[in-house]
Design a protein around this motif. Structure first.
Motif, PDB file in Angstrom:
ATOM      1  N   CYS A 162     -18.381  -1.043   3.503  1.00  0.00           N
ATOM      2  CA  CYS A 162     -18.299   0.404   3.175  1.00  0.00           C
ATOM      3  C   CYS A 162     -18.992   0.600   1.718  1.00  0.00           C
ATOM      4  N   LEU A 163     -19.613   1.626   1.496  1.00  0.00           N
ATOM      5  CA  LEU A 163     -20.442   1.866   0.431  1.00  0.00           C
ATOM      6  C   LEU A 163     -19.904   3.458  -0.053  1.00  0.00           C
ATOM      7  N   ALA A 164     -20.425   3.729  -1.533  1.00  0.00           N
ATOM      8  CA  ALA A 164     -20.047   4.936  -1.736  1.00  0.00           C
ATOM      9  C   ALA A 164     -21.157   5.005  -3.081  1.00  0.00           C
ATOM     10  N   LEU A 165     -21.875   6.160  -3.346  1.00  0.00           N
ATOM     11  CA  LEU A 165     -22.854   6.532  -4.113  1.00  0.00           C
ATOM     12  C   LEU A 165     -22.648   7.704  -4.844  1.00  0.00           C
ATOM     13  N   ARG A 166     -22.825   7.645  -6.178  1.00  0.00           N
ATOM     14  CA  ARG A 166     -22.415   8.761  -7.158  1.00  0.00           C
ATOM     15  C   ARG A 166     -23.656   9.515  -7.782  1.00  0.00           C
ATOM     16  N   LEU A 167     -24.247  10.526  -7.198  1.00  0.00           N
ATOM     17  CA  LEU A 167     -25.545  11.274  -7.725  1.00  0.00           C
ATOM     18  C   LEU A 167     -24.891  12.175  -8.474  1.00  0.00           C
ATOM     19  N   ASP A 168     -25.826  12.982  -9.286  1.00  0.00           N
ATOM     20  CA  ASP A 168     -25.908  14.163 -10.285  1.00  0.00           C
ATOM     21  C   ASP A 168     -25.195  15.317  -9.329  1.00  0.00           C
ATOM     22  N   LEU A 192     -20.045   6.194   3.201  1.00  0.00           N
ATOM     23  CA  LEU A 192     -20.637   5.491   4.447  1.00  0.00           C
ATOM     24  C   LEU A 192     -19.821   4.133   4.710  1.00  0.00           C
ATOM     25  N   ALA A 193     -19.077   4.429   5.948  1.00  0.00           N
ATOM     26  CA  ALA A 193     -18.403   3.258   6.177  1.00  0.00           C
ATOM     27  C   ALA A 193     -18.931   2.627   7.943  1.00  0.00           C
ATOM     28  N   ASP A 194     -18.722   1.420   7.952  1.00  0.00           N
ATOM     29  CA  ASP A 194     -18.675   1.041   9.441  1.00  0.00           C
ATOM     30  C   ASP A 194     -17.475   1.055  10.228  1.00  0.00           C
ATOM     31  N   LEU A 209     -13.331   1.660  -7.380  1.00  0.00           N
ATOM     32  CA  LEU A 209     -12.988   0.538  -6.663  1.00  0.00           C
ATOM     33  C   LEU A 209     -11.828   0.006  -6.916  1.00  0.00           C
ATOM     34  N   VAL A 210     -10.792  -0.305  -5.965  1.00  0.00           N
ATOM     35  CA  VAL A 210      -9.334  -0.399  -6.476  1.00  0.00           C
ATOM     36  C   VAL A 210      -9.265  -1.904  -5.806  1.00  0.00           C
ATOM     37  N   TYR A 211      -8.995  -2.883  -6.820  1.00  0.00           N
ATOM     38  CA  TYR A 211      -8.670  -4.440  -6.357  1.00  0.00           C
ATOM     39  C   TYR A 211      -7.543  -4.514  -5.478  1.00  0.00           C
ATOM     40  N   GLU A 253     -25.599   2.972 -14.594  1.00  0.00           N
ATOM     41  CA  GLU A 253     -26.983   2.239 -14.350  1.00  0.00           C
ATOM     42  C   GLU A 253     -26.843   1.810 -12.855  1.00  0.00           C
ATOM     43  N   ARG A 254     -25.609   1.791 -12.400  1.00  0.00           N
ATOM     44  CA  ARG A 254     -25.554   1.125 -11.063  1.00  0.00           C
ATOM     45  C   ARG A 254     -24.385   2.107 -10.426  1.00  0.00           C
ATOM     46  N   PRO A 255     -24.948   3.300 -10.072  1.00  0.00           N
ATOM     47  CA  PRO A 255     -23.734   4.318  -9.646  1.00  0.00           C
ATOM     48  C   PRO A 255     -23.575   4.056  -8.146  1.00  0.00           C
ATOM     49  N   PHE A 256     -23.202   3.122  -7.807  1.00  0.00           N
ATOM     50  CA  PHE A 256     -22.541   2.749  -6.303  1.00  0.00           C
ATOM     51  C   PHE A 256     -21.577   1.643  -6.298  1.00  0.00           C
ATOM     52  N   LEU A 257     -20.861   1.554  -5.262  1.00  0.00           N
ATOM     53  CA  LEU A 257     -19.906   0.859  -5.154  1.00  0.00           C
ATOM     54  C   LEU A 257     -19.949   0.167  -3.754  1.00  0.00           C
ATOM     55  N   GLN A 258     -19.701  -0.923  -3.494  1.00  0.00           N
ATOM     56  CA  GLN A 258     -19.682  -1.619  -2.082  1.00  0.00           C
ATOM     57  C   GLN A 258     -18.429  -2.474  -1.965  1.00  0.00           C
ATOM     58  N   ILE A 259     -17.930  -2.416  -0.638  1.00  0.00           N
ATOM     59  CA  ILE A 259     -16.790  -3.348  -0.411  1.00  0.00           C
ATOM     60  C   ILE A 259     -17.115  -4.283   1.012  1.00  0.00           C
TER      61      ILE A 259
END
Lengths: 251, 251
Positions: free
Chosen positions: A4-10, A16-18, A130-132, A143-149
């Protein structure tokens, strides 16, 4: 696994998730891992999950139970900020995993889950966190406006590309699909259908759709990437003496 | 970690290894992880290593000690096939790791190592094998004629591309460098200089060189890939109604 991933844009957020789950290679299933919740009109949450399917389902059931309870109960309807929603989600996740820890440990299993939480509360700018499994959280950086799990390594280069190219939301979603396909082709535990969510800042609603495994889009996207990479091969510069050091002489 | 790879093409073999080692982020070093041995003119071995640096160094020292011993001692000079060299290497690796296992376990460390062994013995076709810490091995397959050890996920797509495009040895080496750079940019534990080995079938010698971090080649290669991927973005097809399923209606 999962991806799963998420992007933060302006302009907004892309999720997106499988949907593939597995408990061994002989027990493969399809489950939604992206969930949209809008408990009141002033807030919207997208929750993506990786890890124990049992834990993520119990967490979602508890979230819904809390929403149906009286107003004195902390819930996604009562939190005042997105980070409070992350802490609330983290608390539930930690509680559920802890409740089953002993029993799972006896069979060598682990019931933890990791979440991406995105959306907004009130007039705050939308964000992704992202919640651990331990219940704490981090935000995406500028600088890295995306998260992946989940299975995050195979497709990371594509997300970096999206950031570098400063693309719009729909293009970012297509690049994210490239990242997903790259992962699914390398790892059997990730697979279609894929759930997509696109949130435009200020819209207060999310555009949600599913891309099935037979969708012509997946085929078209992979053909474009493949062709460009093959073009790249033809353009690779020669290796010259200036480029290398001789192993024997060191020059 | 580490990232080493090897490709087996119709023309010959390509080897590539990074050189970064680390024991914690405050103890980073540069060590050669690719070693060429040609104990007799009829055989050539390339050994790439990932895992415990101490184990790989002791294994190499034992290999050299065995080569200097009398002819009755099993060594890389006495094995009759490449797979026997793999079993010999695997036996040494397992012995060394086992000798230090108890002491390392007390501090929560693991002394195992994984190797790629490539080359040829006598008139056999050159091949590449992956030697597990337990001492057994696998070959690369015809469908997937490459092997990776260490941090293998980030750069896998590039190797698949090389296979798909059916390139020559030097082009394969350049694509392998793309795979390496993609990995190094995502993971701090992988870094230059990079050691390259190119073996042409029948040559009985190997072309070996090092690419330093300041080499103009790395910059040129990454610019080509970046430009092609950015071109790819411009060509991505639109997402149409035919491509997606509505989440609410299922149509």
């Amino acid at each position: 696994m999962t991806y799963c991933l998420a992007l933060r844009l302006d302009e907004g957020l892309v999720f997106l998730a499988d949907t593939r789950t597995n408990a061994g290679v002989d027990n493969v299933g399809t489950y939604r891992k992206m969930h949209v919740l809008q408990p009141t009109p002033d807030r919207l949450f997208v929750i993506e999950s990786a890890g124990s399917l049992a834990t993520t389902q119990e967490v979602l059931d508890r979230i819904r139970r809390d929403l149906a309870a009286d107003a004195a109960t902390e819930s996604l309807a009562t939190v005042g900020h997105l980070f409070e929603a992350a802490l609330y989600l983290g608390r539930l996740s930690h509680e559920v995993a802890s409740a089953h820890r002993e029993a799972l440990r006896e069979v060598g299993a682990d019931g933890t889950a990791t979440f991406i939480l995105g959306g907004h509360v009130g007039n705050e700018l939308p964000d992704i966190l992202l919640v651990y499994p331990e219940g704490n959280y981090i935000r995406a950086s500028d600088e890295r406006p995306f998260l992946q799990i989940g299975e995050s390594k195979y497709g990371k280069f594509m997300l970096e590309l999206a950031v570098q190219a400063d693309v719009d939301l729909v293009t970012a979603a297509k690049i994210a699909l490239g990242s997903m396909m790259s992962t699914a082709s390398a790892n059997l535990s990730v697979g279609p259908p894929y759930d997509v969510g696109i949130y435009v800042n200020g819209a207060r609603t999310i555009s949600e759709f599913r891309i099935e495994s037979h969708s012509p889009l997946l085929d078209k996207l992979s053909k474009v990437w493949e062709r460009q990479l093959l073009n790249g091969i033809a353009e690779l510069p020669p290796i010259t003496q200036d480029d290398v050091t001789d192993v024997r002489t060191g020059a």
